[in-house]
Motif scaffolding. Structure first.
Motif, PDB file in Angstrom:
ATOM      1  N   ARG A  34       0.836  -1.203   0.000  1.00  0.00           N
ATOM      2  CA  ARG A  34       0.000   0.000   0.000  1.00  0.00           C
ATOM      3  C   ARG A  34       0.870   1.252   0.000  1.00  0.00           C
ATOM      4  N   LYS A  35       1.901   1.234   0.831  1.00  0.00           N
ATOM      5  CA  LYS A  35       2.772   2.410   1.002  1.00  0.00           C
ATOM      6  C   LYS A  35       3.522   2.770  -0.287  1.00  0.00           C
ATOM      7  N   PHE A  36       3.962   1.733  -1.014  1.00  0.00           N
ATOM      8  CA  PHE A  36       4.809   1.989  -2.186  1.00  0.00           C
ATOM      9  C   PHE A  36       4.062   1.867  -3.517  1.00  0.00           C
ATOM     10  N   HIS A  37       2.743   1.680  -3.463  1.00  0.00           N
ATOM     11  CA  HIS A  37       1.958   1.551  -4.691  1.00  0.00           C
ATOM     12  C   HIS A  37       2.109   2.824  -5.530  1.00  0.00           C
ATOM     13  N   GLY A  38       2.407   2.639  -6.825  1.00  0.00           N
ATOM     14  CA  GLY A  38       2.540   3.788  -7.720  1.00  0.00           C
ATOM     15  C   GLY A  38       3.880   4.509  -7.618  1.00  0.00           C
ATOM     16  N   LYS A  39       4.731   4.077  -6.691  1.00  0.00           N
ATOM     17  CA  LYS A  39       6.030   4.740  -6.483  1.00  0.00           C
ATOM     18  C   LYS A  39       7.110   4.109  -7.368  1.00  0.00           C
ATOM     19  N   THR A  40       8.108   4.916  -7.728  1.00  0.00           N
ATOM     20  CA  THR A  40       9.222   4.425  -8.544  1.00  0.00           C
ATOM     21  C   THR A  40      10.344   3.905  -7.644  1.00  0.00           C
ATOM     22  N   ILE A  41      10.875   2.742  -8.010  1.00  0.00           N
ATOM     23  CA  ILE A  41      12.012   2.165  -7.297  1.00  0.00           C
ATOM     24  C   ILE A  41      13.120   1.918  -8.324  1.00  0.00           C
ATOM     25  N   VAL A  42      14.245   2.604  -8.153  1.00  0.00           N
ATOM     26  CA  VAL A  42      15.375   2.420  -9.077  1.00  0.00           C
ATOM     27  C   VAL A  42      16.307   1.359  -8.479  1.00  0.00           C
ATOM     28  N   ILE A  43      16.645   0.364  -9.286  1.00  0.00           N
ATOM     29  CA  ILE A  43      17.455  -0.751  -8.812  1.00  0.00           C
ATOM     30  C   ILE A  43      18.756  -0.824  -9.605  1.00  0.00           C
ATOM     31  N   LYS A  44      19.886  -0.727  -8.922  1.00  0.00           N
ATOM     32  CA  LYS A  44      21.180  -0.961  -9.596  1.00  0.00           C
ATOM     33  C   LYS A  44      21.489  -2.450  -9.427  1.00  0.00           C
ATOM     34  N   VAL A  63      11.508  -8.385  -9.574  1.00  0.00           N
ATOM     35  CA  VAL A  63      11.185  -7.184 -10.356  1.00  0.00           C
ATOM     36  C   VAL A  63       9.763  -7.281 -10.912  1.00  0.00           C
ATOM     37  N   VAL A  64       9.419  -8.461 -11.433  1.00  0.00           N
ATOM     38  CA  VAL A  64       8.074  -8.656 -12.002  1.00  0.00           C
ATOM     39  C   VAL A  64       7.019  -8.531 -10.906  1.00  0.00           C
ATOM     40  N   LEU A  65       7.288  -9.113  -9.742  1.00  0.00           N
ATOM     41  CA  LEU A  65       6.315  -9.043  -8.648  1.00  0.00           C
ATOM     42  C   LEU A  65       6.096  -7.601  -8.201  1.00  0.00           C
ATOM     43  N   LEU A  66       7.180  -6.839  -8.078  1.00  0.00           N
ATOM     44  CA  LEU A  66       7.044  -5.431  -7.679  1.00  0.00           C
ATOM     45  C   LEU A  66       6.169  -4.673  -8.679  1.00  0.00           C
ATOM     46  N   LYS A  67       6.365  -4.972  -9.966  1.00  0.00           N
ATOM     47  CA  LYS A  67       5.564  -4.307 -11.007  1.00  0.00           C
ATOM     48  C   LYS A  67       4.088  -4.720 -10.900  1.00  0.00           C
ATOM     49  N   LEU A  68       3.855  -6.013 -10.673  1.00  0.00           N
ATOM     50  CA  LEU A  68       2.481  -6.517 -10.631  1.00  0.00           C
ATOM     51  C   LEU A  68       1.694  -5.990  -9.431  1.00  0.00           C
ATOM     52  N   VAL A  69       2.394  -5.680  -8.315  1.00  0.00           N
ATOM     53  CA  VAL A  69       1.657  -5.145  -7.161  1.00  0.00           C
ATOM     54  C   VAL A  69       1.597  -3.617  -7.196  1.00  0.00           C
ATOM     55  N   GLY A  70       1.954  -3.036  -8.366  1.00  0.00           N
ATOM     56  CA  GLY A  70       1.688  -1.607  -8.556  1.00  0.00           C
ATOM     57  C   GLY A  70       2.858  -0.666  -8.341  1.00  0.00           C
ATOM     58  N   MET A  71       4.069  -1.206  -8.165  1.00  0.00           N
ATOM     59  CA  MET A  71       5.236  -0.317  -8.059  1.00  0.00           C
ATOM     60  C   MET A  71       5.849  -0.156  -9.452  1.00  0.00           C
ATOM     61  N   ASN A  72       6.783   0.801  -9.572  1.00  0.00           N
ATOM     62  CA  ASN A  72       7.422   1.042 -10.867  1.00  0.00           C
ATOM     63  C   ASN A  72       8.930   0.801 -10.789  1.00  0.00           C
ATOM     64  N   PRO A  73       9.366  -0.454 -10.944  1.00  0.00           N
ATOM     65  CA  PRO A  73      10.803  -0.704 -10.910  1.00  0.00           C
ATOM     66  C   PRO A  73      11.500  -0.244 -12.191  1.00  0.00           C
ATOM     67  N   LEU A 213      19.470   8.962 -11.793  1.00  0.00           N
ATOM     68  CA  LEU A 213      18.153   8.620 -12.329  1.00  0.00           C
ATOM     69  C   LEU A 213      17.107   8.622 -11.206  1.00  0.00           C
ATOM     70  N   ALA A 214      17.499   8.099 -10.045  1.00  0.00           N
ATOM     71  CA  ALA A 214      16.582   8.082  -8.890  1.00  0.00           C
ATOM     72  C   ALA A 214      16.201   9.513  -8.496  1.00  0.00           C
ATOM     73  N   GLU A 215      17.178  10.420  -8.564  1.00  0.00           N
ATOM     74  CA  GLU A 215      16.900  11.832  -8.240  1.00  0.00           C
ATOM     75  C   GLU A 215      15.906  12.428  -9.235  1.00  0.00           C
ATOM     76  N   VAL A 216      16.211  12.248 -10.530  1.00  0.00           N
ATOM     77  CA  VAL A 216      15.410  12.869 -11.585  1.00  0.00           C
ATOM     78  C   VAL A 216      13.983  12.303 -11.617  1.00  0.00           C
ATOM     79  N   LEU A 217      13.857  10.997 -11.346  1.00  0.00           N
ATOM     80  CA  LEU A 217      12.531  10.360 -11.360  1.00  0.00           C
ATOM     81  C   LEU A 217      11.792  10.559 -10.033  1.00  0.00           C
ATOM     82  N   LYS A 218      12.465  11.245  -9.089  1.00  0.00           N
ATOM     83  CA  LYS A 218      11.891  11.420  -7.739  1.00  0.00           C
ATOM     84  C   LYS A 218      11.464  10.067  -7.162  1.00  0.00           C
TER      85      LYS A 218
END
Length: 306
Positions: A34-44, A63-73, A213-218
């Motif tokens: 719930r907390k991270f839904h719709g949020k961008t997560i940058v992964i190195k 990565v796929v699971l994070l995308k499926l539960v509504g986050m943006n990896p 990229l994490a900075e620019v994508l907030k």
């Protein structure tokens, strides 16, 4: 009557966990989803997680699971070992100055071929095979990463500069192509290659690209997968939670050095520039990324922005 001992459960066989416990585990992830839904997560993505087939599989599934539960990896990858291997095939040995790869014209060709070709396509394939929709990008695509030649000052004598060849310093990042892909449910996989004002190619440190990229994508989070448990103190103990000020002190007293320098420096910049949390994670732990995002458990060092 003696019953035969049960065979040990395979890593992906969860039958030994009672259904009630499985439900409990899933329910505990809910507040984080719930907390991270719709949020961008940058992964190195780098280190062992990138070279061990079982860990590669875990990473792709995470990565796929994070995308499926509504986050943006968004994935940014390195490729040091693969570049060294390719250079060895043409009889060339990689040289480094202060942790940066010296990149002459011939090396640059190999770097481009390995990063934007072999490595990127492997990652895209793994994510797609795990049920995601990954798209590979380099800094050229959509004008994503503009760069200039890195002017590297000597650590001990600031009046002296090292020429590390076609190594780039980021001038600007235009995230519009990344955002367009995210909006269409794609997972961007980015090679750390930039271009200059005269169309020249630059090899850029992947940690630096991920941080910027994490900075620019907030981004809500920046996650750096490494081959270490995280940031260690002088006695080798894991520091799980650090503030920007504490990190400055660790730089000053030499606790952070070597290959950790560019990693921590970009993590610190990102934290100071509004990325809520930066995690330096042990990529050798299966599903470390998922455990870090969806549970209370810490699998490395978290750097807080405040």
């Amino acid at each position: 009557m003696n019953t035969p001992a049960a065979a040990p459960a395979a890593p992906h066989d969860l039958q030994h966990i009672a259904p009630r416990d499985q439900a409990e585990i899933l329910a505990q992830a809910l507040p984080y989803i719930r907390k991270f839904h719709g949020k961008t997560i940058v992964i190195k993505y780098g280190g062992n997680a990138m070279t061990d087939p079982a860990l590669q599989q875990d990473f792709a599934e995470d990565v796929v699971l994070l995308k499926l539960v509504g986050m943006n990896p968004v994935v940014v990858h390195g490729g040091g070992p693969q570049i060294d291997e390719a250079l060895a095939k043409i009889g060339k040995k990689g040289t480094f100055i202060q942790g940066m790869r010296v990149t002459d014209e011939e090396t640059m060709e190999v770097v481009e071929w390995v990063l934007a070709g072999q490595v990127q396509q492997d990652i895209v394939g793994l994510i797609n095979a795990a049920g995601g929709k990954a798209v590979g990008l380099t800094g050229r695509d959509g004008g994503l990463i503009r760069a200039r030649k890195l002017r590297m000052k000597d650590k001990t004598d600031p009046t002296k500069e090292h020429d590390v060849g076609q190594v780039g310093d980021i001038v600007a990042i235009d995230p519009s192509v990344v955002k367009a892909l995210q909006d269409d449910q794609f997972i961007p996989v980015i090679s750390p290659l930039g271009f200059g004002e005269h169309n020249e190619n630059y090899n850029i440190n992947a940690d630096v690209v991920a941080g910027k990229l994490a900075e620019v994508l907030k981004a809500e989070k920046l996650m750096l997968l490494t081959n270490t448990p995280g940031v260690l103190d002088k006695n080798g103990n894991l520091l799980t939670d650090l503030t920007a000020r504490e990190i400055d002190e660790l730089f000053a007293d030499g606790t952070i050095s070597g290959g950790m320098l560019p990693k921590i420096a970009s993590a610190l910049d990102a934290a100071k520039s509004g990325v809520n949390a930066v995690h330096i994670i042990d990529g050798r732990v299966p599903h470390a990324m998922l455990l870090e995002v969806l549970t209370e458990q810490a699998f490395g060092t978290m750097i807080r922005s405040h």
